[in-house]
Scaffold this motif. Structure first.
Motif, PDB file in Angstrom:
ATOM      1  N   ARG A 227       0.820  -1.202   0.000  1.00  9.79           N
ATOM      2  CA  ARG A 227       0.000   0.000   0.000  1.00  9.79           C
ATOM      3  C   ARG A 227       0.864   1.267   0.000  1.00  9.79           C
ATOM      4  NH1 ARG A 227       1.464   0.628   4.775  1.00  9.79           N
ATOM      5  NH2 ARG A 227       1.001  -0.471   6.636  1.00  9.79           N
ATOM      6  N   ARG A 228       2.099   1.119   0.418  1.00 11.06           N
ATOM      7  CA  ARG A 228       2.933   2.304   0.496  1.00 11.06           C
ATOM      8  C   ARG A 228       3.455   2.730  -0.880  1.00 11.06           C
ATOM      9  NH1 ARG A 228       7.285   1.468   3.020  1.00 11.06           N
ATOM     10  NH2 ARG A 228       7.130  -0.762   3.249  1.00 11.06           N
ATOM     11  N   HIS A 229       3.257   1.855  -1.852  1.00 11.30           N
ATOM     12  CA  HIS A 229       3.680   2.232  -3.198  1.00 11.30           C
ATOM     13  C   HIS A 229       2.517   2.876  -3.916  1.00 11.30           C
ATOM     14  CE1 HIS A 229       7.638   0.250  -3.959  1.00 11.30           C
ATOM     15  NE2 HIS A 229       7.418   0.177  -2.671  1.00 11.30           N
ATOM     16  N   TYR A 230       2.671   4.114  -4.212  1.00  9.07           N
ATOM     17  CA  TYR A 230       1.578   4.808  -4.839  1.00  9.07           C
ATOM     18  C   TYR A 230       1.443   4.407  -6.298  1.00  9.07           C
ATOM     19  CZ  TYR A 230      -1.431   8.146  -6.882  1.00  9.07           C
ATOM     20  OH  TYR A 230      -2.455   8.699  -7.565  1.00  9.07           O
ATOM     21  N   ALA A 231       0.260   3.959  -6.665  1.00  5.55           N
ATOM     22  CA  ALA A 231      -0.084   3.803  -8.079  1.00  5.55           C
ATOM     23  C   ALA A 231      -1.509   4.316  -8.191  1.00  5.55           C
ATOM     24  CB  ALA A 231      -0.004   2.343  -8.489  1.00  5.55           C
ATOM     25  N   PRO A 232      -1.876   4.901  -9.315  1.00  8.00           N
ATOM     26  CA  PRO A 232      -3.242   5.386  -9.444  1.00  8.00           C
ATOM     27  C   PRO A 232      -4.215   4.231  -9.241  1.00  8.00           C
ATOM     28  CG  PRO A 232      -1.904   6.029 -11.335  1.00  8.00           C
ATOM     29  CD  PRO A 232      -1.085   5.074 -10.526  1.00  8.00           C
ATOM     30  N   SER A 233      -5.373   4.523  -8.663  1.00  8.95           N
ATOM     31  CA  SER A 233      -6.353   3.457  -8.477  1.00  8.95           C
ATOM     32  C   SER A 233      -7.088   3.205  -9.786  1.00  8.95           C
ATOM     33  CB  SER A 233      -7.340   3.836  -7.375  1.00  8.95           C
ATOM     34  OG  SER A 233      -7.956   5.061  -7.700  1.00  8.95           O
ATOM     35  N   ARG A 234      -7.063   4.182 -10.690  1.00  6.35           N
ATOM     36  CA  ARG A 234      -7.726   4.015 -11.983  1.00  6.35           C
ATOM     37  C   ARG A 234      -6.785   3.343 -12.983  1.00  6.35           C
ATOM     38  NH1 ARG A 234     -10.411  10.034 -11.710  1.00  6.35           N
ATOM     39  NH2 ARG A 234     -12.148   9.379 -10.432  1.00  6.35           N
ATOM     40  N   PRO A 235      -7.364   2.583 -13.910  1.00  2.29           N
ATOM     41  CA  PRO A 235      -6.493   1.934 -14.894  1.00  2.29           C
ATOM     42  C   PRO A 235      -5.729   2.956 -15.731  1.00  2.29           C
ATOM     43  CG  PRO A 235      -8.832   1.455 -15.318  1.00  2.29           C
ATOM     44  CD  PRO A 235      -8.777   2.241 -14.057  1.00  2.29           C
ATOM     45  N   LEU A 236      -4.507   2.586 -16.042  1.00  3.20           N
ATOM     46  CA  LEU A 236      -3.618   3.475 -16.785  1.00  3.20           C
ATOM     47  C   LEU A 236      -3.335   2.799 -18.124  1.00  3.20           C
ATOM     48  CD1 LEU A 236      -2.131   6.047 -15.720  1.00  3.20           C
ATOM     49  CD2 LEU A 236      -0.198   4.583 -15.234  1.00  3.20           C
ATOM     50  N   ARG A 237      -3.524   3.528 -19.208  1.00  2.00           N
ATOM     51  CA  ARG A 237      -3.264   2.966 -20.539  1.00  2.00           C
ATOM     52  C   ARG A 237      -2.121   3.777 -21.139  1.00  2.00           C
ATOM     53  NH1 ARG A 237      -5.422   3.660 -25.613  1.00  2.00           N
ATOM     54  NH2 ARG A 237      -6.808   5.333 -24.940  1.00  2.00           N
ATOM     55  N   LEU A 238      -1.051   3.076 -21.552  1.00  2.12           N
ATOM     56  CA  LEU A 238       0.145   3.777 -22.007  1.00  2.12           C
ATOM     57  C   LEU A 238       0.168   3.923 -23.521  1.00  2.12           C
ATOM     58  CD1 LEU A 238       2.776   2.158 -19.624  1.00  2.12           C
ATOM     59  CD2 LEU A 238       1.171   4.019 -19.219  1.00  2.12           C
ATOM     60  N   ASN A 239       1.039   4.798 -23.997  1.00  2.00           N
ATOM     61  CA  ASN A 239       1.232   5.020 -25.436  1.00  2.00           C
ATOM     62  C   ASN A 239      -0.090   5.275 -26.154  1.00  2.00           C
ATOM     63  OD1 ASN A 239       4.073   4.665 -25.398  1.00  2.00           O
ATOM     64  ND2 ASN A 239       3.699   2.472 -25.117  1.00  2.00           N
ATOM     65  N   ALA A 240      -0.970   6.007 -25.497  1.00  2.00           N
ATOM     66  CA  ALA A 240      -2.298   6.250 -26.057  1.00  2.00           C
ATOM     67  C   ALA A 240      -2.217   7.307 -27.153  1.00  2.00           C
ATOM     68  CB  ALA A 240      -3.249   6.699 -24.951  1.00  2.00           C
ATOM     69  N   ARG A 241      -2.790   7.013 -28.305  1.00  4.69           N
ATOM     70  CA  ARG A 241      -2.819   7.975 -29.399  1.00  4.69           C
ATOM     71  C   ARG A 241      -4.181   8.626 -29.539  1.00  4.69           C
ATOM     72  NH1 ARG A 241       2.122   7.950 -31.656  1.00  4.69           N
ATOM     73  NH2 ARG A 241       3.310   6.093 -31.147  1.00  4.69           N
ATOM     74  N   GLU A 242      -5.182   7.987 -28.916  1.00  2.00           N
ATOM     75  CA  GLU A 242      -6.505   8.632 -28.872  1.00  2.00           C
ATOM     76  C   GLU A 242      -7.065   8.360 -27.478  1.00  2.00           C
ATOM     77  OE1 GLU A 242      -7.209   4.772 -28.716  1.00  2.00           O
ATOM     78  OE2 GLU A 242      -6.005   5.608 -30.340  1.00  2.00           O
ATOM     79  N   VAL A 243      -8.104   9.116 -27.123  1.00  2.00           N
ATOM     80  CA  VAL A 243      -8.615   8.996 -25.763  1.00  2.00           C
ATOM     81  C   VAL A 243     -10.043   8.476 -25.797  1.00  2.00           C
ATOM     82  CG1 VAL A 243      -9.195  11.471 -25.780  1.00  2.00           C
ATOM     83  CG2 VAL A 243      -9.022  10.270 -23.609  1.00  2.00           C
ATOM     84  N   GLY A 244     -10.351   7.516 -24.905  1.00  2.00           N
ATOM     85  CA  GLY A 244     -11.695   6.928 -24.827  1.00  2.00           C
ATOM     86  C   GLY A 244     -12.665   7.886 -24.137  1.00  2.00           C
ATOM     87  N   PRO A 245     -13.988   7.566 -24.205  1.00  2.00           N
ATOM     88  CA  PRO A 245     -15.004   8.491 -23.699  1.00  2.00           C
ATOM     89  C   PRO A 245     -14.867   8.825 -22.211  1.00  2.00           C
ATOM     90  CG  PRO A 245     -15.964   6.370 -24.354  1.00  2.00           C
ATOM     91  CD  PRO A 245     -14.548   6.368 -24.815  1.00  2.00           C
ATOM     92  N   GLU A 246     -14.465   7.843 -21.401  1.00  2.00           N
ATOM     93  CA  GLU A 246     -14.387   8.135 -19.964  1.00  2.00           C
ATOM     94  C   GLU A 246     -12.954   8.193 -19.472  1.00  2.00           C
ATOM     95  OE1 GLU A 246     -16.997   5.378 -17.988  1.00  2.00           O
ATOM     96  OE2 GLU A 246     -18.692   6.721 -18.338  1.00  2.00           O
TER      97      GLU A 246
END
Ligand code: TXA
Ligand code: MG
Length: 342
Positions: A227-246
């Protein structure tokens, strides 16, 4: 100011005042401690701390040690418990680094603790380091003043040989007395964990805090420590060239279009590194978003460390994030600290 040789100046009142001004304006200064020479930056400045990683050519954002003049200054940054106070009173100033929970109001750069909610602090036992910290009046982040992967410097000449013009000023305070890095002890959990053996013998620590959980060749980290390692709680998508609706787009460079946030609109990796952790946190809190898409980041310079951090943050939540395992998130779970620092 002129220096006898390159950027090296004998440490005296004048050069220490110069070093203070440089640190306060976000520059890097190498300075002597009793262990090794440190590459110092204002620990409250994201961009100054990012510069440390750039100059050291570190491929990872490992957390750095924050240097303070003593307990009083440290109490403003981290939450001490009885063990921490006892150890600090006994061994500070000296080669003991204590990892403790970061205070919400510390105003330290998030990059200094690589996004963790703990901070490593120590008060160095060297007159020049103490004079500099007192003059500066700010906490100073400092790893050893060498290029990543090379040997830690114990003289100003070593620092000059490695870093030369890449650091604004090298304060020469003679050879380091201890010559090995500080002992790093993690006090953020119930049992104290020895993260790195160093200048203070383990036996002396045991006398005060009892048995230490000492990683030997790699110890499985208990799930509670993750728990001490911070990572976003939301999914992270890398190398994104376009962005999804949400999704919220974390952009990079001028070509990113209308991103929610942009790590560096002008495509400056140093600026991107400085913004990384704060922006990830912000997008993790943003309303109406279920995921974070991150634009491609160049795999060069500080981009290597940025991408490394992003890949770890994008790993599934139940996979341990390990800062030092060269095999990446899928490798075995090793205490972060088996890395002696570099
Ligand atoms: O003697 C020393 O400690 C020298 C002088 C300049 O003070 N500094 C030094 O810093 O060796 P560095 O960055 O090379 O080593 C930092 C060590 C690494 O092993 C790192 O993983 C650990 O401290 N560390 C720092 N912050 C941490 C944290 N929040 N949690 C766990 N480990 C941490
Ligand atoms: Mg080092």
């Amino acid at each position: 100011m002129r220096f006898a040789s390159g950027n090296v100046a004998a440490a005296d009142a004048k050069s220490i005042a110069e070093a203070r001004d440089l640190l306060r304006s976000g520059e890097l200064v190498a300075f002597p401690t009793e262990t090794v020479y440190g590459l110092g930056a204002d620990a409250s400045s994201d961009s100054a701390v990012a510069r440390i990683f750039a100059v050291k050519q570190r491929p990872r954002f490992n957390p750095l040690i924050v240097h303070v003049s003593g307990i009083e200054a440290a109490e403003r940054l981290v939450c001490f418990d009885a063990r921490g106070r006892h150890l600090a009173r006994r061994f500070w100033p000296g080669p003991l680094t204590l990892v403790m929970p970061r205070r919400e109001d510390s105003r330290l750069s998030l990059l200094v603790s690589a996004g963790l909610d703990t901070v490593a602090v120590r008060a160095p036992d060297h007159a020049v380091a103490q004079a500099l910290l007192n003059a500066c009046g700010r906490p100073v982040a400092a790893p050893s003043a060498n290029v990543s992967g090379r040997i830690s410097p114990t003289t100003a000449a070593h620092v000059a040989a490695d870093l030369d013009q890449r650091v604004a000023l090298i304060l020469d305070g003679g050879p380091c007395r201890v010559g090995v890095e500080s002992t790093v002890l993690d006090l953020s959990g119930d049992a104290p964990v020895l993260l790195r053996p160093g200048g203070i013998p383990i036996e002396e620590l045991r006398e005060i805090v009892g048995p230490l959980a000492a990683p030997e060749g790699g110890v499985l980290r208990s799930p509670g420590m993750l728990r001490r390692h911070y990572a976003p709680s939301r999914p992270l998508r890398l190398n994104a060239r376009e962005v999804g609706p949400e999704e919220a787009l974390l952009g990079y460079g001028p070509g990113s279009g209308p991103a929610a946030l942009n790590l560096s609109p002008r495509g400056d990796l140093l600026e991107a590194a400085a913004n990384l952790f704060a922006m990830l946190r912000e997008l993790d809190r943003a309303a109406g978003v279920t995921g974070i898409a991150v634009a491609p980041i160049p795999e060069s310079g500080l981009g290597v460390a940025i991408n490394d951090r992003l890949r770890r943050a994008a790993a599934p939540a139940d996979e341990p994030l390990d800062w030092n395992d060269e095999r990446g998130p899928a490798g075995p779970c090793v205490l972060p600290t088996l890395d002696p620092g570099d």
